[in-house]
Design a protein around this motif. Structure first.
Motif, PDB file in Angstrom:
ATOM      1  N   SER A 193     -25.899 -91.559 -44.988  1.00  9.04           N
ATOM      2  CA  SER A 193     -25.066 -91.296 -46.156  1.00  9.04           C
ATOM      3  C   SER A 193     -23.700 -90.803 -45.704  1.00  9.04           C
ATOM      4  O   SER A 193     -23.589 -89.897 -44.891  1.00  9.04           O
ATOM      5  N   ILE A 194     -22.679 -91.419 -46.259  1.00 15.01           N
ATOM      6  CA  ILE A 194     -21.308 -91.038 -45.903  1.00 15.01           C
ATOM      7  C   ILE A 194     -20.636 -90.465 -47.143  1.00 15.01           C
ATOM      8  O   ILE A 194     -20.717 -91.040 -48.226  1.00 15.01           O
ATOM      9  N   VAL A 195     -20.000 -89.317 -46.954  1.00 20.57           N
ATOM     10  CA  VAL A 195     -19.294 -88.664 -48.058  1.00 20.57           C
ATOM     11  C   VAL A 195     -17.841 -88.453 -47.656  1.00 20.57           C
ATOM     12  O   VAL A 195     -17.507 -88.418 -46.472  1.00 20.57           O
ATOM     13  N   SER A 196     -17.021 -88.266 -48.681  1.00 20.57           N
ATOM     14  CA  SER A 196     -15.595 -88.015 -48.416  1.00 20.57           C
ATOM     15  C   SER A 196     -15.434 -86.591 -47.876  1.00 20.57           C
ATOM     16  O   SER A 196     -16.338 -85.766 -47.949  1.00 20.57           O
ATOM     17  N   LEU A 228     -20.202 -79.734 -50.229  1.00 24.56           N
ATOM     18  CA  LEU A 228     -21.588 -79.678 -49.779  1.00 24.56           C
ATOM     19  C   LEU A 228     -21.868 -78.512 -48.830  1.00 24.56           C
ATOM     20  O   LEU A 228     -22.951 -77.942 -48.836  1.00 24.56           O
ATOM     21  N   VAL A 229     -20.894 -78.163 -48.011  1.00 22.77           N
ATOM     22  CA  VAL A 229     -21.109 -77.088 -47.035  1.00 22.77           C
ATOM     23  C   VAL A 229     -20.431 -75.781 -47.451  1.00 22.77           C
ATOM     24  O   VAL A 229     -20.446 -74.810 -46.688  1.00 22.77           O
ATOM     25  N   ASN A 230     -19.878 -75.750 -48.652  1.00 26.98           N
ATOM     26  CA  ASN A 230     -19.200 -74.555 -49.178  1.00 26.98           C
ATOM     27  C   ASN A 230     -18.084 -74.067 -48.243  1.00 26.98           C
ATOM     28  O   ASN A 230     -17.973 -72.884 -47.937  1.00 26.98           O
ATOM     29  N   ASP A 247     -20.588 -88.299 -42.123  1.00 27.43           N
ATOM     30  CA  ASP A 247     -22.015 -88.581 -42.300  1.00 27.43           C
ATOM     31  C   ASP A 247     -22.711 -87.266 -42.655  1.00 27.43           C
ATOM     32  O   ASP A 247     -22.432 -86.217 -42.064  1.00 27.43           O
ATOM     33  N   THR A 248     -23.616 -87.321 -43.623  1.00 26.67           N
ATOM     34  CA  THR A 248     -24.306 -86.089 -44.052  1.00 26.67           C
ATOM     35  C   THR A 248     -25.167 -85.514 -42.928  1.00 26.67           C
ATOM     36  O   THR A 248     -25.328 -84.297 -42.835  1.00 26.67           O
ATOM     37  N   ILE A 298     -28.196 -76.497 -43.800  1.00 26.51           N
ATOM     38  CA  ILE A 298     -28.604 -77.046 -45.086  1.00 26.51           C
ATOM     39  C   ILE A 298     -27.402 -77.256 -45.998  1.00 26.51           C
ATOM     40  O   ILE A 298     -26.512 -76.404 -46.084  1.00 26.51           O
ATOM     41  N   LEU A 299     -27.395 -78.386 -46.679  1.00 26.73           N
ATOM     42  CA  LEU A 299     -26.322 -78.693 -47.621  1.00 26.73           C
ATOM     43  C   LEU A 299     -26.670 -78.106 -48.982  1.00 26.73           C
ATOM     44  O   LEU A 299     -27.836 -78.029 -49.356  1.00 26.73           O
TER      45      LEU A 299
END
Length: 185
Positions: free
Chosen positions: A2-5, A12-14, A42-43, A52-53
Motif C-alpha cells: 500500500s502506497i500513501v501520500s 497515519l504516524v501522527n 509504502d505503509t 503501529i499506524l
C-alpha cells in the motif's frame, strides 16, 4: 503493498509533513514512485520506522499491482452493528433452544453415569458373592478331605497271592508272561 501520500503518511504516524520530509532527506524513510509518477510512502516502510499506524477516520489507500492502480478506503475498526427487533428475537429463541438442548444432554449424561454406577455396584456385589462361595467351597473340600483321612480302614486290600494261585491252577496265563512261558516250554 500500500502506497500513501506524504500528507497521508504524516496523519497515519501522527507526525508533521515537515518531519516526514526531514526523515526522507536523512535516509530514515525511503520513498516509492507509483506508475503514475507520483511520489509516496509504502505503509510497510512507515510501520518499520514508526511502529503501529493510527487510523482515525476513513483513509484512502492506494494499492499498486503490476501496472494498475486501485483505490479503496479503510473504515475504522469499530463499526456499529445494527440488529432489528425481529432478528434479536430470533437470536434469543436460538439461544434458549441451545440452552435447553445443553440441559437435556447434561441430564442424559447424568442418567448414564448413574446407570454405570449401579452396574459397578452390582458387579462388585456379584464379585463378593463369588468370593464368598469360593471360600465356602474350599472349606467344604477341606472338611471332606479330613473325613476321608479318618475312613482309611474302609479301603479293601487286594491279595496278589490269590490271583497267582488261580493262574497256576488253570494254567492259562494271559499277556506277555503267558506267551513267554509257552515259547520256552
Amino acid at each position: 503493498m500500500s502506497i500513501v501520500s506524504i500528507s497521508e503518511a504524516a496523519r497515519l504516524v501522527n507526525k508533521s509533513r515537515k518531519t516526514i520530509y526531514k526523515h526522507i532527506q536523512q535516509g530514515k524513510l525511503s520513498t516509492v514512485t507509483t506508475v503514475d509518477g507520483l511520489k509516496g510512502l509504502d505503509t510497510s516502510e512507515l510501520i518499520r520506522v514508526y511502529g503501529i499506524l493510527s487510523i482515525q477516520q476513513e483513509t484512502p489507500v492506494t494499492t499498486v499491482t503490476s501496472k494498475q492502480t486501485y483505490t479503496k478506503s479503510n473504515t475504522p475498526k469499530e463499526t456499529p452493528v445494527t440488529i432489528n427487533n425481529q432478528t434479536f428475537i430470533e437470536l434469543e429463541k436460538e439461544l434458549a433452544a441451545s440452552k435447553l438442548k445443553i440441559e437435556q444432554q447434561e441430564k442424559e449424561l447424568n442418567y448414564k453415569q448413574q446407570i454405570i454406577d449401579v452396574k459397578d455396584i452390582a458387579l462388585s456385589s456379584k464379585q463378593e458373592t463369588i468370593d464368598t462361595l469360593k471360600s465356602a467351597l474350599k472349606l467344604l473340600e477341606h472338611k471332606q478331605a479330613k473325613d476321608d483321612l479318618g475312613n482309611i480302614d474302609a479301603i479293601p486290600s487286594k491279595e496278589p497271592e490269590s490271583s497267582l494261585n488261580e493262574v497256576e491252577a488253570t494254567g492259562n496265563e494271559k499277556g506277555l508272561l503267558g506267551r513267554l512261558k509257552k515259547l520256552f516250554s
